[in-house]
Design an enzyme around this catalytic site. Structure first.
Site, short mmCIF file in Angstrom:
data_model
loop_
_atom_site.label_atom_id
_atom_site.label_comp_id
_atom_site.label_asym_id
_atom_site.label_seq_id
_atom_site.Cartn_x
_atom_site.Cartn_y
_atom_site.Cartn_z
N GLY A 29 0.78 -1.23 0.00
CA GLY A 29 0.00 0.00 0.00
C GLY A 29 0.81 1.28 0.00
N SER A 154 -5.48 10.93 8.71
CA SER A 154 -6.60 10.55 7.84
C SER A 154 -7.69 11.60 7.88
CB SER A 154 -7.16 9.20 8.31
OG SER A 154 -8.41 8.92 7.71
N TYR A 180 -11.40 4.66 15.36
CA TYR A 180 -10.44 5.02 14.32
C TYR A 180 -10.22 6.53 14.30
CZ TYR A 180 -8.35 5.53 9.65
OH TYR A 180 -7.52 5.85 8.60
#
Length: 309
Positions: A29, A154, A180
């Protein structure tokens, strides 16, 4: 979106010969694409990975695409403080100086689980593991002119995100999406507090952060079935998702405490630029409190002083 003439791509990476970069989660990734781009420009790249077999495959692939690339492996399991300490010891024995530490590895939306040390898996891996690794390696970065710590956050740091000090490990109840969000918010709080401490200590090393937008990687394997097709349509290739990390790590114009992400709609796709993070991520009291708790949980203290407030 950025003017095509000013779009930053991997072609902008200057010669990296003589520089050492440690990239966590580099076997696949975003981490693999980051490591590959740096190795292609001559850096000595350390793939810090949990699975050595997958790491060897990644190193072989980089070597095939870029003959002569200087790539090595380091076993690192971010879910284990013992593994993190062992990895840091081995890296310090091998390298007197480290130019780049790229805290890339992570997990997303996992079912409820804990690390070896009993931390909630997402918070323990994404934040506490990298907090410990950075602190243990910082004395190899500080003496190196132009060294950087880049931590991957993120868009999810905005989604139902807060630091739940009353239940950091989600022991009373667990919701994988806000868990998360907490972990990714912690990445930014850590970056900004680290930069404040580096500045106060008069250090040349800088801390920056990046996010990949929506990128098609194994990180999305825990997405609900109904979301997977939608995400596949709107996501971008991993090589594009790695560009914000690479720019934060390499661009000479980067300033400490900056945050890079894609320039497209909703920061989901596109070329890297400086982006904004949530108001919560800039809360200095929250940054300081998380830092103190992270030191207590990991047992790792940093070789730089506490800045005056």
């Amino acid at each position: 979106m950025t003017n095509p003439k000013t779009r930053w791509t991997a072609n902008a990476i200057p010669d990296q010969t003589g520089r050492t970069a440690v990239v966590t989660g580099a076997n696949t990734g975003l981490g693999f694409e980051t490591a590959k781009a740096l190795a292609a420009k001559g850096a000595n790249v350390v793939l810090a990975v949990r699975n050595l077999d997958k790491g060897r495959s990644a190193a072989d692939l980089i070597a095939r695409r870029h003959p002569g690339a200087d790539v090595s492996l380091q076993e690192l399991d971010l879910t284990s403080l013992d593994s993190i300490r062992a990895a840091a010891d081995e890296l310090k024995a091998r390298y007197d100086g480290i130019d780049l530490l790229i805290n890339n590895a992570g997990v997303m939306w996992t079912p409820k689980s804990t690390t070896t040390d009993g931390f909630e898996l997402q918070f323990g891996t994404n934040h506490l593991g990298h907090f410990a690794l950075t602190g243990l390696l910082l004395d190899r970065l500080l003496p190196v002119a132009g060294s950087r710590v880049v931590t991957v956050s993120s868009i999810g740091h905005r989604i139902l995100a807060d630091i739940h000090f009353d239940d950091l490990q989600w022991e009373r109840s667990y919701h994988r999406v806000p868990a998360y969000g907490q972990a990714k918010l912690a990445n930014l709080l850590f970056t900004y507090e680290l930069q404040r401490r580096l500045t106060a200590a008069g250090q040349d090393t800088i801390a920056a952060a990046a996010h990949p937008g929506g990128s098609d990687t194994e990180l999305a394997r825990h997405l609900p079935d109904f979301l997977a097709p939608v995400f596949s349509l709107i996501s971008q290739p991993a090589a594009m998702g790695a560009l914000p990390t690479l720019r934060a790590a390499i661009d000479p114009a980067v300033l400490g405490g900056q945050y890079y992400g894609p320039d497209g709609f909703g920061e989901m796709r596109g070329y890297p630029k400086v982006v904004a993070s949530s108001d919560t991520s800039h809360d200095a009291d929250l940054q300081r409190r998380l830092w103190t708790v992270s030191e207590e949980l990991t047992g790792v203290t940093y070789p730089i002083g506490v800045p005056a407030r």
